[in-house]
Design a protein around this motif. Structure first.
Motif, PDB file in Angstrom:
ATOM      1  N   ARG A 103      15.623  45.119 -15.002  1.00 26.76           N
ATOM      2  CA  ARG A 103      17.048  44.814 -15.016  1.00 26.76           C
ATOM      3  C   ARG A 103      17.827  46.072 -15.369  1.00 26.76           C
ATOM      4  NH1 ARG A 103      16.857  40.971 -20.369  1.00 26.76           N
ATOM      5  NH2 ARG A 103      16.011  42.560 -21.733  1.00 26.76           N
ATOM      6  N   ARG A 154      24.505  30.331  -6.631  1.00 21.14           N
ATOM      7  CA  ARG A 154      24.689  29.218  -7.557  1.00 21.14           C
ATOM      8  C   ARG A 154      26.192  29.001  -7.681  1.00 21.14           C
ATOM      9  NH1 ARG A 154      20.016  31.460 -11.007  1.00 21.14           N
ATOM     10  NH2 ARG A 154      18.343  30.063 -10.378  1.00 21.14           N
ATOM     11  N   ARG A 212      29.875  29.055  -8.914  1.00 23.27           N
ATOM     12  CA  ARG A 212      30.603  29.909  -9.854  1.00 23.27           C
ATOM     13  C   ARG A 212      30.899  29.111 -11.112  1.00 23.27           C
ATOM     14  NH1 ARG A 212      35.103  33.016  -6.103  1.00 23.27           N
ATOM     15  NH2 ARG A 212      33.584  34.053  -4.761  1.00 23.27           N
ATOM     16  N   ASP A 255      18.768  38.162 -21.638  1.00 21.02           N
ATOM     17  CA  ASP A 255      19.706  38.915 -20.798  1.00 21.02           C
ATOM     18  C   ASP A 255      21.042  39.136 -21.499  1.00 21.02           C
ATOM     19  OD1 ASP A 255      17.952  39.259 -18.696  1.00 21.02           O
ATOM     20  OD2 ASP A 255      18.657  37.505 -17.593  1.00 21.02           O
ATOM     21  N   VAL A 270      31.697  33.974 -13.921  1.00 16.22           N
ATOM     22  CA  VAL A 270      30.344  34.361 -13.535  1.00 16.22           C
ATOM     23  C   VAL A 270      30.024  33.834 -12.137  1.00 16.22           C
ATOM     24  CG1 VAL A 270      27.889  34.201 -14.139  1.00 16.22           C
ATOM     25  CG2 VAL A 270      29.612  34.238 -15.956  1.00 16.22           C
ATOM     26  N   GLN A 290      26.607  34.247  -9.221  1.00 18.53           N
ATOM     27  CA  GLN A 290      25.246  34.750  -9.093  1.00 18.53           C
ATOM     28  C   GLN A 290      24.772  34.659  -7.647  1.00 18.53           C
ATOM     29  OE1 GLN A 290      21.987  32.915 -11.467  1.00 18.53           O
ATOM     30  NE2 GLN A 290      22.045  34.886 -12.518  1.00 18.53           N
ATOM     31  N   TYR A 291      24.219  35.784  -7.157  1.00 18.49           N
ATOM     32  CA  TYR A 291      23.738  35.920  -5.786  1.00 18.49           C
ATOM     33  C   TYR A 291      22.248  36.210  -5.845  1.00 18.49           C
ATOM     34  CZ  TYR A 291      28.674  36.211  -4.840  1.00 18.49           C
ATOM     35  OH  TYR A 291      30.014  35.915  -4.765  1.00 18.49           O
ATOM     36  N   VAL A 306      18.412  39.427  -8.036  1.00 16.58           N
ATOM     37  CA  VAL A 306      19.485  38.578  -8.549  1.00 16.58           C
ATOM     38  C   VAL A 306      20.634  39.492  -8.955  1.00 16.58           C
ATOM     39  CG1 VAL A 306      20.173  36.870 -10.277  1.00 16.58           C
ATOM     40  CG2 VAL A 306      17.814  36.883  -9.411  1.00 16.58           C
ATOM     41  N   THR A 326      24.253  39.358 -10.711  1.00 13.30           N
ATOM     42  CA  THR A 326      25.129  38.521 -11.517  1.00 13.30           C
ATOM     43  C   THR A 326      26.429  39.275 -11.746  1.00 13.30           C
ATOM     44  OG1 THR A 326      23.189  37.568 -12.614  1.00 13.30           O
ATOM     45  CG2 THR A 326      25.334  37.186 -13.650  1.00 13.30           C
ATOM     46  N   MET A 362      30.120  39.400 -13.436  1.00 11.64           N
ATOM     47  CA  MET A 362      30.792  38.857 -14.621  1.00 11.64           C
ATOM     48  C   MET A 362      32.124  39.578 -14.813  1.00 11.64           C
ATOM     49  SD  MET A 362      27.438  38.941 -17.020  1.00 11.64           S
ATOM     50  CE  MET A 362      26.731  40.277 -16.074  1.00 11.64           C
TER      51      MET A 362
END
Length: 192
Positions: free
Chosen positions: A72, A114, A116, A131, A148, A150-151, A163, A165, A167
Motif C-alpha cells: 500500500r 463499491r 460511495r 489502513d 470515500v 473505492q475502485y 484497490v 480508495t 478520500m
C-alpha cells in the motif's frame, strides 16, 4: 502438557506468519507524484504536484481464510488522499473476485465500485484499523467527515487485485457534497 504444546506450536506459527508478513514482496513502486503497480495488473496512478507520495508499505495478511501479499501507498494532498493497494492472493485460490459489483470508469479505465459513502470518524474509530492507522501515520488522519469512493480491479484469474480508495475531507456528509467532492478528486486522478 498437550495443551501447552499446542499453544507453543500456535505461537510459533503466528511468529512464522508475522515474519512472512514482514517479508511480503513489494507490489508497488512510488516516486514523485505517482504510484505504479508491479504485479500482473499494470497501472500508474498520478496526481498533480500538490499531492505527495508516501513510502510503500508491504505485509502479508489473511482475509476470509486466504493469505494476501499486500502493498500500500498513498498520494496525499491538503484535503484529499488516494490510497493504492496492490494485492496478490498468495494461495492462488482466486479470492479477489469483484464481478458482483457494478462497473464504473475512472480516467477511462473500467473498475468495479463499491457505493460511495461519507464517514465521520473519531480517533477512537481508527484504533485497530490497519489502513486507517497507517494513513494517519502518513499525515492524513481520516478523522471527521470524509467522502470515500473505492475502485477495484482484479486479474482474470482473480489472484491479483488493485484497490484505489479516494478520500476527500468535507464539511458535512450530505449526498450532494459527497458526490461533488469525489467527482472533483476523480477529475484530478490520471491512470496510465
Amino acid at each position: 502438557m498437550v495443551m501447552a504444546m499446542l499453544l507453543s506450536i500456535t505461537a510459533c506459527q503466528r511468529l512464522i506468519d508475522h515474519r512472512q508478513g514482514d517479508a511480503s514482496p513489494a507490489q508497488l513502486a512510488a516516486s514523485d507524484h505517482a504510484i505504479r503497480t508491479r504485479h500482473s495488473l499494470r497501472y500508474r496512478v498520478v496526481l498533480p504536484r500538490d499531492f505527495q507520495v508516501t513510502a510503500v508499505d508491504n505485509r502479508r495478511d489473511h482475509f476470509n481464510g486466504h493469505p494476501f501479499d499486500i502493498s500500500r501507498a498513498a498520494l496525499i494532498g491538503p484535503n484529499a488522499a488516494v490510497m493504492v493497494h496492490a494485492e496478490t492472493v498468495a494461495d492462488g485460490s482466486g479470492a479477489s473476485n469483484y464481478e458482483q459489483l457494478p462497473l464504473e470508469a475512472l480516467d477511462g479505465q473500467a473498475f468495479h465500485v463499491r457505493p460511495r459513502s461519507c464517514q465521520n470518524l473519531s480517533r477512537a474509530d481508527i484504533v485497530g484499523e490497519s489502513d486507517l492507522e497507517w494513513l494517519s501515520a502518513q499525515g492524513f488522519p481520516p478523522i471527521g467527515p470524509l467522502a470515500v469512493a473505492q475502485y477495484l480491479g482484479s486479474s482474470a484469474d482473480h489472484n491479483a487485485e488493485v484497490v484505489l480508495t479516494l478520500m476527500v475531507r468535507v464539511p458535512t456528509c450530505s449526498p450532494a457534497i459527497t458526490d461533488e467532492a469525489i467527482n472533483g478528486l476523480r477529475n484530478r486522478v490520471s491512470i496510465r
